[in-house]
Design an enzyme around this catalytic site. Structure first.
Site, PDB file in Angstrom:
ATOM      1  CB  CYS A   1     -18.865 -20.881 -39.560  1.00 29.41           C
ATOM      2  SG  CYS A   1     -19.942 -21.644 -38.254  1.00 29.41           S
TER       3      CYS A   1
ATOM      4  CB  SER B   1     -15.967 -16.333 -36.141  1.00 26.86           C
ATOM      5  OG  SER B   1     -15.010 -15.843 -35.522  1.00 26.86           O
TER       6      SER B   1
ATOM      7  CE  LYS C   1     -19.583 -24.827 -37.378  1.00 21.26           C
ATOM      8  NZ  LYS C   1     -20.197 -25.545 -36.591  1.00 21.26           N
TER       9      LYS C   1
ATOM     10  CG  ASP D   1     -15.288 -23.833 -33.175  1.00 20.24           C
ATOM     11  OD1 ASP D   1     -15.146 -23.717 -34.421  1.00 20.24           O
ATOM     12  OD2 ASP D   1     -16.154 -23.755 -32.336  1.00 20.24           O
TER      13      ASP D   1
ATOM     14  NE  ARG E   1     -23.179 -20.579 -34.412  1.00 16.44           N
ATOM     15  CZ  ARG E   1     -22.736 -19.532 -34.535  1.00 16.44           C
ATOM     16  NH1 ARG E   1     -23.176 -18.360 -34.296  1.00 16.44           N
ATOM     17  NH2 ARG E   1     -21.438 -19.619 -34.747  1.00 16.44           N
ATOM     18  N   GLY E   2     -20.931 -20.701 -31.044  1.00 15.58           N
ATOM     19  CA  GLY E   2     -19.810 -20.018 -31.228  1.00 15.58           C
ATOM     20  C   GLY E   2     -19.190 -19.898 -30.057  1.00 15.58           C
TER      21      GLY E   2
ATOM     22  CE  LYS F   1     -12.517 -18.685 -29.650  1.00  6.88           C
ATOM     23  NZ  LYS F   1     -13.184 -18.058 -30.773  1.00  6.88           N
TER      24      LYS F   1
HETATM   25  P1  RI2 Z   1     -16.220 -17.108 -32.155  1.00  9.37           P
HETATM   26  C1  RI2 Z   1     -18.585 -21.724 -34.201  1.00  9.37           C
HETATM   27  O1  RI2 Z   1     -18.945 -22.993 -33.662  1.00  9.37           O
HETATM   28  C2  RI2 Z   1     -17.861 -21.595 -35.590  1.00  9.37           C
HETATM   29  O2  RI2 Z   1     -17.219 -22.640 -36.006  1.00  9.37           O
HETATM   30  C3  RI2 Z   1     -16.903 -20.303 -35.283  1.00  9.37           C
HETATM   31  O3  RI2 Z   1     -16.032 -20.170 -36.513  1.00  9.37           O
HETATM   32  C4  RI2 Z   1     -16.313 -20.362 -34.131  1.00  9.37           C
HETATM   33  O4  RI2 Z   1     -17.461 -21.036 -33.408  1.00  9.37           O
HETATM   34  C5  RI2 Z   1     -15.683 -19.374 -33.434  1.00  9.37           C
HETATM   35  O5  RI2 Z   1     -16.664 -18.375 -33.196  1.00  9.37           O
HETATM   36  P2  RI2 Z   1     -20.423 -23.379 -33.725  1.00  9.37           P
HETATM   37  O6  RI2 Z   1     -20.831 -22.890 -32.229  1.00  9.37           O
HETATM   38  O7  RI2 Z   1     -15.836 -17.536 -30.812  1.00  9.37           O
HETATM   39  O8  RI2 Z   1     -21.315 -22.528 -34.671  1.00  9.37           O
HETATM   40  O9  RI2 Z   1     -15.269 -16.433 -32.935  1.00  9.37           O
HETATM   41  O10 RI2 Z   1     -20.704 -24.824 -34.031  1.00  9.37           O
HETATM   42  O11 RI2 Z   1     -17.669 -16.594 -32.185  1.00  9.37           O
END
Ligand code: RI2
Length: 302
Positions: free
Chosen positions: A125, A127, A205, A194, A16-17, A230
């Site tokens: 969240c 990130s 998020k 995101d 995730r992320g 992004k």
């Molecule tokens: P990085 C995550 O989504 C969060 O919303 C976070 O802010 C975003 O991705 C960006 O994260 P999720 O996968 O790319 O937890 O900066 O739903 O790591």
């Protein structure tokens, strides 16, 4: 890791992320290209197209995912030989992963000069880009600590506090609804991203819009940290990012609410450009109003 395993891990959020999802998808394309037993070019292209489709179907909001796949496939369909197509897909995906990792680092370097008066940061969240910014700011003496929102329902804030603590940044965990209570003590907000649209809207998020509005009420600068991939290029022609809704079981277990009660679990929200002080990218810090020009400059051809 192969395409199907990667797709499943993105779906169930083991991976995730937005950035990590993008890098894993690019690596899965590279894995397909390296291991494909296709007998000819046409078969290889059919296989890589269905791999791309499978990966992109996993999570709708993180545009980084489809951009990573498109970047990995750049020029592959124009190749004249199977080996040429294979080699290009592998090198594209490797180059994407390398660029993505260095983008996160460069975002960190671009953050400290933005802060005039040291104080406490707030985030929501988890990130990697926002963590990179906060760690760099702490090392530069520009922030003294971080309030990390828990981030219901999946509680990614717990990952953030662990990562900040590992980096020796003082961090305080709060429930999401405490964000307004602590805001008078906060000097700056850093969040991840995101996806971004061409009008400068930031999709992140659920709760990020609330955080941005609260920051504005207290005069706290609000920065979104985002790698260039992004941005959603099609937003230039009016397409909007789809907001993912996930299982209601992420919020409550089966027996916790009476039957007939509806539960709604949108996992992202859209922060309007007027609440955003700046977007910190690896190519520099831009105002939301510069997003359209930025997409034209850095995402041509996707
Ligand atoms: P990085 C995550 O989504 C969060 O919303 C976070 O802010 C975003 O991705 C960006 O994260 P999720 O996968 O790319 O937890 O900066 O739903 O790591």
């Amino acid at each position: 890791m192969d395409v199907e395993e990667t797709a499943q891990k993105i779906e169930d959020m083991t991976i995730r992320g937005a950035g990590r999802i993008a890098r894993s998808a690019a690596q899965a394309i590279g894995h397909y290209a390296s291991n494909s037993k296709a007998a000819n070019l046409a078969e290889f292209i059919t296989g890589i197209d269905s791999s791309a489709k499978r990966l992109i179907s996993t999570r709708p909001t993180a545009i980084s995912l489809s951009n990573a796949v498109s970047i990995s496939l750049r020029g592959v369909r124009d190749q004249k030989t199977l080996e040429g197509a294979r080699a290009l897909a592998i090198s594209n995906s490797e180059a994407f992963v390398k660029k993505s990792n260095s983008a996160v680092e460069r975002i960190g370097q671009n953050a400290p000069p933005l802060i005039e008066k040291p104080g406490i940061a707030i985030t929501i969240c988890n990130s990697s880009a926002a963590i990179s910014a906060m760690v760099a700011c702490y090392k530069a003496g520009k922030i003294t600590g971080v309030f990390a929102c828990e981030t219901r329902p999946k509680r990614q804030g717990l990952i953030t506090v662990r990562e900040l603590a590992e980096a020796k940044v003082p961090v305080t965990l709060i429930v999401d609804s405490a964000m307004r209570y602590v805001m008078p003590k906060v000097s700056v907000a850093f969040v991840g991203t995101d996806s971004l649209e061409s009008d400068g809207s930031v999709i992140n998020k659920i709760g990020t819009h609330l955080l941005a509005a609260t920051a504005r009420d207290y005069g706290v600068p609000f920065y979104a940290c985002a790698e260039s991939y992004k941005f959603l290029p099609a937003s230039m022609i009016g397409k909007r990012v789809e907001i993912e809704q996930r299982s209601v079981r992420e919020i409550v277990a089966n027996a916790e609410v009476p039957g007939g009660v509806e539960i709604f679990n949108p996992v992202f929200d859209r922060v309007p450009p007027d609440l955003i002080t700046g977007i910190i990218t690896e190519e520099g810090v831009i105002a939301p109003s510069e997003s359209l020009t930025f997409i034209g400059k850095f995402l041509g051809g996707i």
